[in-house]
Write a protein that holds these residues in place. Structure first.
Motif: not given
Length: 878
Positions: A465-472
């Motif tokens: 989840a952090a990767g999805m939001l942070g990367f976006g």
């Protein structure tokens, strides 16, 4: 509509992504299920039963009666240390001596029967007629018929022969022994061995004893005899220290029922000196190995699920964008949002069911093919998988589809009819992001269920989840900043002319479709992060797992070294190639008070803790923290001159001791008050010398002590031990080589299987990379065709496309490398209990890998299309 989309090829990529995703998940699920069942089966062999009742006195007959009443099989063992010795041949003519030495050697398949037919040496032989023979401390084990209930003992008729499974216990009057006793006691198979007051015939050599266990007594070479012969040895009398075990096995339901009853008897009646052992709590090294194996297998399956989710989301996103025009036409013809939503929902559910079913079938067939490909890697036959992986595969496919394929359809169902005339119009994207949030939440719950434990599920789901939001978010910010930089007067890096023009146009194009570009970068970043995480876990975590019990782990323990022997002892070992050894002082002391209050066995409920508080501790002193110890609370005392204590965290928890508590130990009649300043976690699998309680040298150096050490001795140098015992008769040498070899076999089996599963997840990662690069393929083709129609050369178009791929791949690779290091460090510390080395080159390598993957994959998919005339591409509307 579903048939039309299928014929037009619109569902091909989505269905392919779903099939491969479910196939990957179900293949991992089927294989992991079979491996888990096989590991559980083999782990039962490590205790020789499904359940063990252990006691420090003969087991109460009620446990045996109850097991038999419920149809369970039983067997018993008795283990204790004792000195054993060879029986030298009596004085006789040379021909007689030769005949005795050349005892017949029987084949492994008939060892037991041959031994049974050979009469045992007379227990009344005159001591005067026998020459003095060497003796050795051994772990004597008396077993009843039927032992073991799970697995088997492997025996051989001669040294260096391959062992075969024994079909019975030792015959009356015979023993089976470990091979190292042959050289130590100068005895041969068929020779005589004295155990207590009884002489036995050595009938076979033990090559494998899975349930040997990790108790200290079992570190000595094994001598195994049948239980019927034990009373004749005269070794066990009132007050003798021995461990009695009742082995129980049967159907899972009956064992579970018996286990519950046994716990009621032991815990409810507070039976002193009685405990239960199972594969979960019987042997700590086996328990830790199985726990790490489950964590590794679960991690691989979860990462495969992450990659599958990204692939499906990208495929569905491409599907939705390609259907925007069709949706606008249907809206013009009177279709409502509800109608469109229902049509696409039914279509995707049908696709989901079909794709999930096909994926499960492919995964089931694939796991057989992969097992065949593994060949001897796993090295054992595995039980059949259950139906649960198939159900989980279908459920996972539907969750993945509904959670990551339906959200991109939200703009499609709400597309305005005006898009027929104005292509820049799109549907409401707010519902899409809300759908993604719900999908991620559902997928996180799926990961929690798959993980089987909160910690691992939270770490992986939280990282996703952090990767999805942070990367976006980072991708949007980076694209905006790079586009602003490109529009500045200096250009990119000071380049001018055509190079700067290509970079400016590429960055402007990425910023113009910032939502799609950010999604593509995020998808690439998540995929690369999973692959990089696999790479570092495969290298560092597996290496750390192997290092926990390395092949050169100490396999010889020497105790009772006197202070005046230390220098001579070290010189002796140095002359035999063992120069790097450490002698650890050992001092006996009893814990008598805690925080100023006297304590005793009555202050604790647990039986093991009661025994712990009643006996003396082995204390030691050192200034340096041992290499296989890790401080988990407080601070290491270092070179402190005052009494301080560092305690092992497990024993501190059992005794309810925490950092800051004041303890009082009675050492040789003197009392030492010392605060607990740190708690340590010990790596028991390293087989190095460790102590529950250590203090600074200033606190204990003046007390009488003996020394203990451990070292690794190659299997072909056992003569060193014989010479050591001959040189220092007071020493006790304990051989742990058999236990280390036993643990290494389990580690090799599990690590081999886990490394194979990494390869399968790697294939899922390739699918993600392809889906991510194909997500914006249509827009790139259209833009390239427009540029060529407006007069741009093929070289200029190629430069723009490559610049886009470099930016997308570079950003995705950099974020993936940083995310993989953070997630890997958390997993290493919180789940696998290993130290993960931070690689400073990983961000650079990740960036390079992202650029290479994006450029190579993207250009390979566009090269053929860009070779076509621009008008053809524009007419096809690709």
């Amino acid at each position: 509509m579903t048939v039309r989309d299928w014929r037009a090829g619109e569902l091909t990529m989505l269905l392919l992504a779903l099939i491969l995703a479910v196939a990957a998940l179900s293949s991992v699920g089927f294989l992991a299920d079979r491996l888990a069942r096989g590991l559980e089966r083999d782990a039962r062999q490590m205790i020789g039963a499904d359940l063990v009742v252990r006691a420090d006195h003969p087991v109460d007959p009620q446990f045996i009666e109850q097991a038999r009443n419920w149809g369970l099989r039983t067997a018993s063992t008795t283990v204790f240390p004792s000195m054993v010795g060879a029986i030298a041949a009596p004085a006789a003519p040379a021909s007689s001596v030769t005949s005795t030495a050349a005892a017949p050697v029987v084949s492994p398949t008939s060892i037991a029967s041959a031994a049974a037919s050979s009469p045992a040496p007379s227990p009344t032989a005159s001591p005067d007629s026998v020459a003095e023979a060497p003796t050795r401390l051994a772990a004597v084990k008396a077993v009843s018929p039927g032992y073991p209930l799970r697995g088997s003992v492997s025996i051989a008729a001669a040294p260096n022969e391959t062992g075969t499974a024994a079909n019975s216990v030792p015959a009356p009057g015979t023993v089976w022994i470990d091979p190292q006793l042959l050289d130590t006691l100068h005895v041969k198979v068929g020779g005589a061995l004295k155990v207590g007051t009884r002489q036995f015939t050595v009938a076979a050599l033990i090559t494998r004893e899975l349930d040997r266990g990790f108790a200290f007594v079992n570190f000595s070479p094994r001598v195994m005899l049948r239980a019927d012969d034990l009373p004749s040895t005269g070794l066990l009398t009132f007050g003798s220290r021995a461990t009695y075990r009742l082995l129980v096995a049967g159907s899972p339901a009956a064992v579970a029922r018996y286990t519950a009853w046994a716990h009621e008897q032991v815990d409810g009646n507070r039976l002193r000196g009685v405990a239960l052992e199972s594969i979960d709590d019987g042997q700590p090294q086996v328990r830790d190995t199985l726990a790490r194996a489950r964590h590794f297998l679960t991690l691989v399956a979860m990462l495969t699920a992450l990659l599958a989710a990204v692939a499906i989301a990208m495929a569905a996103h491409r599907f939705a964008r390609r259907h925007l025009d069709g949706g606008a036409v249907m809206r013009c013809l009177g279709a409502s949002e509800r109608t469109l939503r229902g049509l696409f929902l039914v279509e995707f559910v049908l696709v989901g069911l079909a794709g999930s079913a096909l994926g499960v079938v492919l995964g089931f067939a694939g796991h057989y093919a992969l097992l065949e490909w593994l060949g001897g890697l796993i090295g054992v036959s595995l039980p059949q998988a259950g139906v649960l992986p198939a159900l989980e595969g279908i459920a996972s496919g539907l969750v993945l589809l509904l959670g990551f394929a339906l959200p991109p359809l939200a703009p499609l169902t709400s597309v305005p009819p005006g898009r027929v005339l104005r292509r820049e119009l799109e549907g409401d994207t707010h519902m899409m992001w809300l759908g993604y949030a719900v999908g991620i939440a559902c997928f996180g719950a799926l990961l929690m269920v798959a993980a089987g434990e909160i910690k691992l599920g939270v770490i992986v789901a939280g990282g996703f989840a952090a990767g999805m939001l942070g990367f976006g978010l980072l991708a949007r910010i980076a694209l905006w900043a790079l586009a602003r930089l490109a529009r500045s007067s200096n250009g990119i890096g000071g380049f001018g002319g055509r190079a700067a023009l290509g970079w400016r146009y590429a960055l402007a194009s990425l910023e113009r479709r910032s939502g799609a570009s950010a999604l593509q970068i995020t998808a690439l970043g998540i995929g690369l992060m999973c692959l990089l995480l696999l790479a570092i876990t495969r290298n560092d975590l597996v290496a750390g797992w192997r290092a926990s019990t390395p092949p050169d782990a100490p396999n010889q323990f020497v105790i009772d070294i006197q202070p005046d022997q230390t220098a001579v002892f070290k010189d002796f070992l140095a002359q035999h190639g063992e120069s790097d050894i450490t002698l650890s002082p050992m001092i006996r002391g009893r814990l008598i008070a805690l925080n100023g209050r006297s304590i005793g066995a009555d202050d604790y409920k647990d039986d093991n803790t009661k025994r712990l508080i009643e006996r003396e501790f082995n204390l030691s002193y050192t200034s340096a923290l041992p290499s296989d110890n890790r401080v988990v609370a407080g601070d290491w005392y270092g070179a402190s001159k005052r009494p301080e204590i560092s305690m092992e965290e497990g024993i501190a928890e059992a005794l309810k001791i925490k950092v800051g508590d004041m303890t009082r130990f009675d050492v040789a009649g003197q009392q030492i008050d010392a605060p607990v300043t740190s708690l340590r976690k010990l790596d028991w699998g390293s087989f190095r010398v460790n102590f529950f309680v250590v203090m600074p040298p200033a606190a204990l150096a003046d007390f009488p002590a003996t020394f203990i050490t451990s070292f690794h001795l190659p299997s072909n140098q056992h003569s060193v031990v014989d010479a050591l015992v001959a040189r220092f008769p007071n020493l006790t040498v304990i051989d742990t080589g058999a236990l280390i070899a036993q643990l290494q076999r389990v580690l090799d089996q599990v690590i081999g299987a886990v490394q194979f599963l990494f390869l399968f997840t790697l294939a899922a990662g390739v699918l993600v990379l392809y889906a991510a690069l194909a997500g914006t393929r249509d827009e790139r083709v259209r833009e390239a065709a427009l540029l060529r129609a407006l007069g741009a050369s093929s070289r200029q178009v190629r430069g723009v496309q490559i610049a886009e791929f470099v930016v997308v791949g570079g950003l995705a690779g950099l974020m993936a490398a940083l995310g993989a290091q953070i997630l890997g460090a958390v997993l290493a510390q919180r789940v696998f209990a290993f130290h993960l080395t931070i690689n400073p080159w990983l961000p650079l390598l990740g960036t390079a890998a992202g650029i290479v993957c994006a450029t190579a994959g993207g250009w390979a998919s566009l090269r053929a299309v860009l070779a076509r005339p621009a008008l053809q591409s524009l007419r096809e509307g690709v």
